[in-house]
Design a protein around this motif. Structure first.
Motif, PDB file in Angstrom:
ATOM      1  N   ALA A  71     -25.815 -35.042  46.067  1.00 19.29           N
ATOM      2  CA  ALA A  71     -24.643 -35.612  45.402  1.00 19.29           C
ATOM      3  C   ALA A  71     -24.308 -34.839  44.134  1.00 19.29           C
ATOM      4  N   LEU A  72     -25.324 -34.518  43.345  1.00 21.56           N
ATOM      5  CA  LEU A  72     -25.101 -33.794  42.086  1.00 21.56           C
ATOM      6  C   LEU A  72     -24.498 -32.413  42.331  1.00 21.56           C
ATOM      7  N   LYS A  73     -24.848 -31.792  43.460  1.00 17.52           N
ATOM      8  CA  LYS A  73     -24.288 -30.479  43.779  1.00 17.52           C
ATOM      9  C   LYS A  73     -22.766 -30.578  43.916  1.00 17.52           C
ATOM     10  N   TRP A  74     -22.285 -31.562  44.697  1.00 20.59           N
ATOM     11  CA  TRP A  74     -20.845 -31.720  44.902  1.00 20.59           C
ATOM     12  C   TRP A  74     -20.144 -32.195  43.635  1.00 20.59           C
ATOM     13  N   LEU A  75     -20.766 -33.095  42.912  1.00 19.44           N
ATOM     14  CA  LEU A  75     -20.143 -33.640  41.708  1.00 19.44           C
ATOM     15  C   LEU A  75     -20.008 -32.588  40.614  1.00 19.44           C
ATOM     16  N   THR A  76     -20.987 -31.695  40.509  1.00 19.66           N
ATOM     17  CA  THR A  76     -20.897 -30.606  39.532  1.00 19.66           C
ATOM     18  C   THR A  76     -19.721 -29.691  39.864  1.00 19.66           C
ATOM     19  N   LYS A  77     -19.506 -29.416  41.156  1.00 13.79           N
ATOM     20  CA  LYS A  77     -18.365 -28.588  41.570  1.00 13.79           C
ATOM     21  C   LYS A  77     -17.054 -29.295  41.196  1.00 13.79           C
ATOM     22  N   SER A  78     -17.016 -30.610  41.380  1.00 10.54           N
ATOM     23  CA  SER A  78     -15.814 -31.367  41.027  1.00 10.54           C
ATOM     24  C   SER A  78     -15.552 -31.296  39.527  1.00 10.54           C
ATOM     25  N   GLU A  79     -16.617 -31.419  38.721  1.00  5.55           N
ATOM     26  CA  GLU A  79     -16.463 -31.375  37.265  1.00  5.55           C
ATOM     27  C   GLU A  79     -15.910 -30.023  36.817  1.00  5.55           C
ATOM     28  N   LYS A  80     -16.396 -28.932  37.411  1.00  9.99           N
ATOM     29  CA  LYS A  80     -15.930 -27.598  37.029  1.00  9.99           C
ATOM     30  C   LYS A  80     -14.439 -27.432  37.303  1.00  9.99           C
TER      31      LYS A  80
ATOM     32  N   GLU B 243     -15.595 -34.802  44.670  1.00 12.18           N
ATOM     33  CA  GLU B 243     -16.111 -36.053  44.103  1.00 12.18           C
ATOM     34  C   GLU B 243     -16.382 -37.085  45.204  1.00 12.18           C
ATOM     35  N   GLN B 244     -15.485 -37.117  46.199  1.00 12.05           N
ATOM     36  CA  GLN B 244     -15.665 -38.049  47.309  1.00 12.05           C
ATOM     37  C   GLN B 244     -16.926 -37.716  48.117  1.00 12.05           C
ATOM     38  N   LYS B 245     -17.165 -36.411  48.329  1.00 11.53           N
ATOM     39  CA  LYS B 245     -18.390 -35.988  49.027  1.00 11.53           C
ATOM     40  C   LYS B 245     -19.623 -36.454  48.260  1.00 11.53           C
ATOM     41  N   GLY B 246     -19.582 -36.238  46.942  1.00 14.52           N
ATOM     42  CA  GLY B 246     -20.714 -36.655  46.113  1.00 14.52           C
ATOM     43  C   GLY B 246     -20.926 -38.147  46.137  1.00 14.52           C
ATOM     44  N   SER B 247     -19.830 -38.916  46.133  1.00 19.01           N
ATOM     45  CA  SER B 247     -19.932 -40.377  46.147  1.00 19.01           C
ATOM     46  C   SER B 247     -20.596 -40.882  47.424  1.00 19.01           C
ATOM     47  N   ILE B 248     -20.243 -40.253  48.548  1.00 17.89           N
ATOM     48  CA  ILE B 248     -20.847 -40.655  49.820  1.00 17.89           C
ATOM     49  C   ILE B 248     -22.348 -40.367  49.810  1.00 17.89           C
ATOM     50  N   GLU B 249     -22.728 -39.206  49.271  1.00 15.74           N
ATOM     51  CA  GLU B 249     -24.157 -38.868  49.188  1.00 15.74           C
ATOM     52  C   GLU B 249     -24.896 -39.850  48.269  1.00 15.74           C
ATOM     53  N   LEU B 250     -24.240 -40.291  47.183  1.00 18.55           N
ATOM     54  CA  LEU B 250     -24.856 -41.274  46.285  1.00 18.55           C
ATOM     55  C   LEU B 250     -25.144 -42.582  47.021  1.00 18.55           C
ATOM     56  N   LYS B 251     -24.188 -42.999  47.846  1.00 17.12           N
ATOM     57  CA  LYS B 251     -24.371 -44.257  48.568  1.00 17.12           C
ATOM     58  C   LYS B 251     -25.509 -44.163  49.580  1.00 17.12           C
ATOM     59  N   ASN B 252     -25.821 -42.933  49.997  1.00 15.66           N
ATOM     60  CA  ASN B 252     -26.952 -42.725  50.904  1.00 15.66           C
ATOM     61  C   ASN B 252     -28.222 -42.324  50.155  1.00 15.66           C
ATOM     62  N   ASN B 253     -28.187 -42.448  48.793  1.00 16.66           N
ATOM     63  CA  ASN B 253     -29.342 -42.152  47.927  1.00 16.66           C
ATOM     64  C   ASN B 253     -29.793 -40.690  47.995  1.00 16.66           C
TER      65      ASN B 253
ATOM     66  N   GLY C 296     -30.341 -41.593  39.226  1.00 13.29           N
ATOM     67  CA  GLY C 296     -31.111 -41.634  40.468  1.00 13.29           C
ATOM     68  C   GLY C 296     -32.333 -40.737  40.442  1.00 13.29           C
ATOM     69  N   ILE C 297     -32.218 -39.560  39.767  1.00 13.92           N
ATOM     70  CA  ILE C 297     -33.370 -38.638  39.680  1.00 13.92           C
ATOM     71  C   ILE C 297     -34.144 -38.820  38.374  1.00 13.92           C
ATOM     72  N   LYS C 298     -33.794 -39.893  37.643  1.00 17.26           N
ATOM     73  CA  LYS C 298     -34.500 -40.260  36.402  1.00 17.26           C
ATOM     74  C   LYS C 298     -34.281 -39.265  35.268  1.00 17.26           C
ATOM     75  N   ASP C 299     -33.184 -38.511  35.297  1.00 15.12           N
ATOM     76  CA  ASP C 299     -32.812 -37.652  34.175  1.00 15.12           C
ATOM     77  C   ASP C 299     -31.937 -38.493  33.253  1.00 15.12           C
ATOM     78  N   LEU C 300     -32.593 -39.334  32.429  1.00 14.49           N
ATOM     79  CA  LEU C 300     -31.882 -40.372  31.687  1.00 14.49           C
ATOM     80  C   LEU C 300     -30.991 -39.821  30.584  1.00 14.49           C
ATOM     81  N   ASP C 301     -31.366 -38.696  29.973  1.00 13.09           N
ATOM     82  CA  ASP C 301     -30.537 -38.132  28.903  1.00 13.09           C
ATOM     83  C   ASP C 301     -29.195 -37.656  29.438  1.00 13.09           C
ATOM     84  N   ASN C 302     -29.220 -36.916  30.549  1.00 15.90           N
ATOM     85  CA  ASN C 302     -27.959 -36.467  31.151  1.00 15.90           C
ATOM     86  C   ASN C 302     -27.141 -37.656  31.652  1.00 15.90           C
ATOM     87  N   ALA C 303     -27.831 -38.645  32.233  1.00 17.30           N
ATOM     88  CA  ALA C 303     -27.139 -39.839  32.714  1.00 17.30           C
ATOM     89  C   ALA C 303     -26.419 -40.534  31.562  1.00 17.30           C
ATOM     90  N   GLU C 304     -27.109 -40.664  30.420  1.00 22.50           N
ATOM     91  CA  GLU C 304     -26.506 -41.302  29.248  1.00 22.50           C
ATOM     92  C   GLU C 304     -25.299 -40.518  28.743  1.00 22.50           C
TER      93      GLU C 304
END
Length: 686
Positions: free
Chosen positions: A272-281, A257-267, A305-313
């Protein structure tokens, strides 16, 4: 029952680390404990009153707190009763502390406090240093969970003193991490890193690889908060390698999750989604509730960020639900903000506004609580240090009294000699002391003048706040009340709402500047200079302020070239540029224009923010950038402010090694200039 509201994004990660240190640091595994118990029972002379058996029973109880709390209660009851029966006081105190840990995990903080307090009383009564240390540390956690950061710090500092005196490395590491997370919760990441660095060095010196991995992950979150993503990622990678090797699922989830957060801050949203998905699993594997409150919000940001609004919601709503259930206010606040952005992107403005209002309420509440806690921590630390000094003074007095009789004869002779010398040097000393007295008097007069000026500034600020906040808030409240009662027409609502929203934005800007000013007055400017791109900061600031400018049909032109690198504090530069552009918008008429440009000097950049607004006269120009001339002003559309913005800009510009000045012609516009150092030569050669 009191419920502690979590106010730091990584606080619940820290709580897990604290509990690990408090209860499991270098402890035996459940299997090894059971083996030792069986070995004891196999002896022909075995008796359950044996202190070694009691210690093992209590240690086994700790290992089952999370996995099997019912078994923990049974084991604790047995261990506690045996300790009372045999008058084994160390076991009695340890059992009470473990009861505190059990109720801590259940969220029953008042019961946890009661048991830990009793554990401390037993430890102090029978002079049990190790048990006293545990109880003090637990008491600190109890006060922390109840929201009393000041008392928590006092207990941690007292425990740290005991641990240092007893050379208890395990508890020294534990308590330094606890204190670090206490400062982190209050936004003081530099101080937090100081204590974490102490813990890291202790771990390295004693080759505690597992604890070092936990400490590094905590340090990574602090560096990330400070904007040092390179160092944060290095530490995450180092801890991540250990967690992967040892298959420690919950902490591996945090690392991903921390890896993903850092990637988010760098846009870098896809990475970021790759690391965050691994964290969720991994969270799914162990049904890790606290882990979900971290990763769900980050996933929502990534998909937004990638405009996938349904998943974001979907993820934002999931996070809001679980965070509300766990009473984690910071995560609830963040979910509301993300949902407001999502619904804005979807064009559902009513829902966007609804979540935005909830976010603002939580933001204001938590900002006020954090400010109060920060003051409490400062006072508590000062009181603790004063107590230590007083204790040392008392001890020295006692020693001096014992030796006084030995030296009395020497003292009498010395006094006679001193009297003779004194008579000889009286005139000379009198002149010297008179001069020193005059100097001290001048210093006192200067301090009195400064104090008087500070009090006047404070009184003026309170007057401004009372005057400027009351009207807009009452108006906004009345508007909302009329809207809910349907006593206002849609046409009137549409006409009044933009003005009310503008007033709230003005209040937000005012409070931001006020909080920043208060922090600089209490602690001074904290500097963290790195190479930053002025163009990127200007672009980001314009995007934040453009909606306000559009309401006045003001165009903002960014004429700063890309890759204009300055060796400055990133946060300071953002605050300076934001304040200057906000002021320009405020004092520029409709259809006006604002330009941000840069001129290269020999060792610095000269940044200029120019508008074609109302300008100012020479008297007003002379009063800029001064705290003692704080004045509430109104913009061309009656926008409000405290007048602190430019004073804050001056302090931050000068702390970064620059200077700030202004030029203005009334009714023709204003230009404000400031300088920022170029990229450092050492950094440029890397």
């Amino acid at each position: 029952m009191k419920i502690f509201i979590f106010s730091n994004k990584y606080f619940y990660i820290s709580i897990i680390l604290i509990l690990f240190f408090t209860t499991n640091l270098f402890s035996q595994t459940e299997k090894s404990i059971l083996t030792k118990i069986e070995e004891l029972k196999s002896n022909s002379d075995f008796k359950s009153q044996n202190s070694d058996y009691i210690d093992l029973i209590l240690e086994l109880a700790k290992t089952k707190v999370r996995s099997n709390p019912d078994s923990t209660e049974i084991l604790l009851k047995e261990g506690y009763n045996l300790s009372l029966k045999t008058k084994y006081r160390a076991g009695e105190s340890s059992a009470l502390s473990t009861y505190g840990y059990l109720y801590f995990e259940k969220g029953e903080v008042e019961k946890a406090y009661e048991y830990n307090m009793n554990a401390l009383k037993v430890a102090e009564k029978y002079n049990l240093s190790r048990e006293k240390l545990k109880a003090l540390n637990n008491m600190g956690l109890d006060f922390w969970l109840q929201g009393n950061s000041a008392l928590a710090l006092t207990k941690f500092l007292e425990a740290l003193t005991v641990a240092t005196e007893n050379k208890d490395v395990d508890m020294m590491v534990s308590i330094n991490v606890n204190i670090a997370n206490l400062y982190s919760e209050n936004g003081d990441y530099e101080t937090s890193l100081t204590f974490l660095e102490i813990a890291r060095k202790l771990n390295v010196e004693h080759d505690n690889k597992e604890i070092l991995a936990y400490t590094l992950l905590n340090m990574a979150s602090e560096y990330s908060e400070l904007g040092n993503y390179e160092e944060a990622e290095r530490m995450v990678d180092e801890s991540l390698a250990y967690f992967e090797k040892e298959k420690i699922i919950d902490w591996l989830s945090h690392a991903y999750e921390q890896k993903g957060s850092i990637e988010l801050k760098n846009n870098n949203y896809n990475e970021a989604l790759k690391w965050l998905t691994k964290s969720e699993k991994l969270c799914d594997q162990i049904n890790f509730s606290y882990g979900y409150t971290l990763v769900y919000n980050r996933l929502a940001e990534g998909y937004l960020g990638i405009k996938d609004l349904d998943n974001a919601e979907t993820y934002a709503l999931k996070c809001l639900k679980i965070s509300t259930e766990l009473k984690i206010a910071s995560s609830v606040k963040e979910s509301n903000l993300i949902l407001s952005k999502i619904y804005h992107e979807k064009g559902q403005e009513n829902l966007a506004y609804e979540y935005q209002v909830k976010y603002i309420e939580l933001y204001e509440k938590m900002s006020n609580e954090k400010f109060k806690k920060g003051l409490g921590i400062l006072r508590s630390k000062m009181q603790f240090e004063n107590q230590k000094k007083q204790l040392i003074t008392d001890q020295n007095k006692a020693i001096a009294k014992q030796k006084s009789y030995v030296y009395i004869a020497i003292a009498v002779c010395a006094v006679v000699i001193l009297i003779l010398i004194f008579i000889f040097r009286t005139n000379k000393l009198q002149r010297k002391y008179y001069k020193e007295l005059q100097n001290k008097q001048n210093i006192l007069l200067k301090h009195e003048e400064e104090l008087s000026l500070s009090i006047k500034t404070k009184d003026k600020l309170f007057s401004i706040i009372a005057h400027d906040l009351k009207g807009p808030i009452n108006s906004f409240h009345l508007l909302m009340k009329m809207s809910m009662n349907e006593s206002i027409s849609k046409e009137d609502y549409d006409a009044l709402f933009p003005k009310a929203l503008q007033d709230i934005q003005g209040i937000s800007d005012m409070l931001n500047n006020l909080l920043m000013w208060a922090r600089t007055q209490m602690k001074g400017i904290t500097l963290n200079q790195v190479n930053v791109d002025i163009y990127q900061i200007t672009t980001k600031t314009i995007s934040l302020l453009e909606p306000i400018a559009k309401k006045k049909e003001i165009s903002i032109l960014n004429q700063v070239p890309e890759n204009t690198i300055s060796f400055s504090d990133r946060n300071h530069l953002s605050i300076i540029i934001r304040n200057l552009i906000s002021n320009a918008i405020k004092f520029t008429n409709e259809n006006g224009e604002i330009r941000i440009s840069v001129t290269e000097l020999e060792i610095a950049w000269q940044i200029e923010v120019t508008d074609n607004g109302v300008g100012m006269n020479e008297d007003t120009l002379q009063m800029l950038f001064k705290n003692e001339h704080v004045k509430s002003t109104y913009g061309t559309n009656e926008e409000k402010g405290t007048g602190l913005g430019l004073a804050i800009c001056k302090e931050m510009v000068e702390s970064n090694g620059g200077k700030i000045w202004a030029k203005s012609i009334q009714n023709h516009g204003t230009s404000i200039y400031f300088t920022a150092p170029k990229k450092s030569e050492d950094e440029a050669s890397l």
